[in-house]
Design a protein around this motif. Sequence first.
Motif, short mmCIF file in Angstrom:
data_model
loop_
_atom_site.label_atom_id
_atom_site.label_comp_id
_atom_site.label_asym_id
_atom_site.label_seq_id
_atom_site.Cartn_x
_atom_site.Cartn_y
_atom_site.Cartn_z
N PHE A 56 -1.26 2.45 1.63
CA PHE A 56 -2.12 2.44 0.45
C PHE A 56 -3.05 3.65 0.56
CE2 PHE A 56 -1.07 -2.03 1.04
CZ PHE A 56 -0.78 -2.46 -0.25
N PRO A 57 -2.84 4.71 -0.22
CA PRO A 57 -3.72 5.88 -0.14
C PRO A 57 -5.16 5.57 -0.54
CG PRO A 57 -1.70 6.45 -1.26
CD PRO A 57 -1.70 4.96 -1.10
N SER A 58 -5.34 4.67 -1.51
CA SER A 58 -6.69 4.36 -1.96
C SER A 58 -6.78 2.94 -2.49
CB SER A 58 -7.12 5.34 -3.06
OG SER A 58 -8.43 5.06 -3.46
N ILE A 59 -7.71 2.20 -1.92
CA ILE A 59 -8.03 0.86 -2.40
C ILE A 59 -9.50 0.90 -2.79
CG2 ILE A 59 -8.23 -1.59 -1.80
CD1 ILE A 59 -5.97 -1.11 0.26
N ALA A 60 -9.80 0.48 -4.00
CA ALA A 60 -11.18 0.44 -4.49
C ALA A 60 -11.68 -0.99 -4.38
CB ALA A 60 -11.25 0.92 -5.93
N LYS A 61 -12.92 -1.12 -3.87
CA LYS A 61 -13.47 -2.45 -3.61
C LYS A 61 -14.94 -2.45 -3.99
CE LYS A 61 -13.88 -5.53 0.31
NZ LYS A 61 -13.51 -5.68 1.71
N GLY A 62 -15.40 -3.55 -4.58
CA GLY A 62 -16.80 -3.65 -4.91
C GLY A 62 -17.20 -5.08 -5.19
N TYR A 121 -8.60 -3.54 -5.48
CA TYR A 121 -7.26 -3.29 -6.01
C TYR A 121 -6.75 -1.96 -5.46
CZ TYR A 121 -3.31 -2.51 -9.04
OH TYR A 121 -2.04 -2.28 -9.51
N GLY A 122 -5.47 -1.94 -5.16
CA GLY A 122 -4.84 -0.71 -4.72
C GLY A 122 -3.34 -0.79 -4.92
N GLU A 123 -2.72 0.37 -5.01
CA GLU A 123 -1.27 0.46 -5.14
C GLU A 123 -0.72 1.23 -3.95
OE1 GLU A 123 -0.57 2.18 -8.98
OE2 GLU A 123 -1.02 0.29 -9.99
N GLY A 124 0.40 0.77 -3.43
CA GLY A 124 0.98 1.40 -2.27
C GLY A 124 2.49 1.47 -2.34
N ARG A 125 3.05 2.01 -1.28
CA ARG A 125 4.50 2.12 -1.16
C ARG A 125 4.94 1.54 0.17
NH1 ARG A 125 5.99 8.27 -3.09
NH2 ARG A 125 5.56 7.97 -5.30
N ALA A 182 -14.29 2.76 -1.02
CA ALA A 182 -12.88 3.14 -1.17
C ALA A 182 -12.33 3.32 0.23
CB ALA A 182 -12.76 4.44 -1.96
N TYR A 183 -11.12 2.86 0.44
CA TYR A 183 -10.52 3.00 1.76
C TYR A 183 -9.01 3.12 1.64
CZ TYR A 183 -9.71 -2.08 1.41
OH TYR A 183 -9.33 -3.35 1.00
N SER A 184 -8.40 3.62 2.70
CA SER A 184 -6.94 3.70 2.82
C SER A 184 -6.52 2.61 3.79
CB SER A 184 -6.52 5.06 3.37
OG SER A 184 -6.91 6.09 2.52
N GLU A 185 -5.28 2.19 3.65
CA GLU A 185 -4.78 1.13 4.54
C GLU A 185 -3.30 1.36 4.82
OE1 GLU A 185 -6.15 -3.11 4.24
OE2 GLU A 185 -4.12 -3.37 3.45
N ILE A 186 -2.90 1.02 6.03
CA ILE A 186 -1.48 1.05 6.38
C ILE A 186 -1.18 -0.23 7.16
CG2 ILE A 186 -1.80 2.40 8.49
CD1 ILE A 186 0.85 3.88 7.71
N ILE A 187 -0.12 -0.90 6.75
CA ILE A 187 0.29 -2.17 7.36
C ILE A 187 1.66 -1.97 8.00
CG2 ILE A 187 0.76 -4.62 6.98
CD1 ILE A 187 -0.83 -4.36 4.33
N THR A 219 -7.17 0.38 8.75
CA THR A 219 -7.89 0.84 7.56
C THR A 219 -8.74 2.04 7.92
OG1 THR A 219 -9.75 -0.65 7.93
CG2 THR A 219 -7.97 -1.46 6.51
N SER A 220 -9.01 2.85 6.92
CA SER A 220 -9.86 4.01 7.12
C SER A 220 -10.71 4.18 5.86
CB SER A 220 -9.00 5.26 7.34
OG SER A 220 -9.81 6.38 7.53
N SER A 221 -12.01 4.07 6.02
CA SER A 221 -12.93 4.20 4.90
C SER A 221 -12.96 5.64 4.43
CB SER A 221 -14.33 3.75 5.32
OG SER A 221 -15.22 3.92 4.25
#
Length: 181
Positions: free
Chosen positions: A64-70, A78-82, A108-113, A158-160
Amino acid sequence: MFKRALLIVLMFSTLFISLEARQKEVFDKEAAENLRYNKTIRAFMNENKKITAMVNNSYAYVAFPSIAKGGVLLGGAYGEGRAYRRGIWVGDVSLTQYTFGLQVGGQAYSEIIFFMSRDAFRAFKKGGFKPSTQSSLVPFYSGVSADVDFAKDVHVFTSSTGGLMFEASTGTQQFVYKSRE
């Protein structure tokens, strides 16, 4: 007769040129999106050598290159990934999260699972809601990764990328997987 043939040739030429321009636009957009995902994965790999090994050895992974959270008491993300399997893009994933609790701010953060087994990836692809309890303090910018092991077969990093948020919340998150096949 000649004028009609010339008109037909001109119409087809115009149509061909406009289709060619549209195809280039789609190609350029897809190339930019591929580059964004590649940069995200490489950034994680550069931050943590363990991630490099996981990219090469996991059964599958989702970036997920970018997940927005608030949120303020009630929150969401919400975020979109591949999804990738052996480095090949195999599906699209969306993440939606709803939280309740002591929280204020946005980030905003990135995530990889990483999924270390076929069974873990299959379970993920089925989707559904999963409980989520979080606590975090995010400064304006922090590139520090966190490693969370939900199970022996699933690892989340995750990476902020920015924001200011204090959070101690509980909630649920949903992953929706759509195969490219």
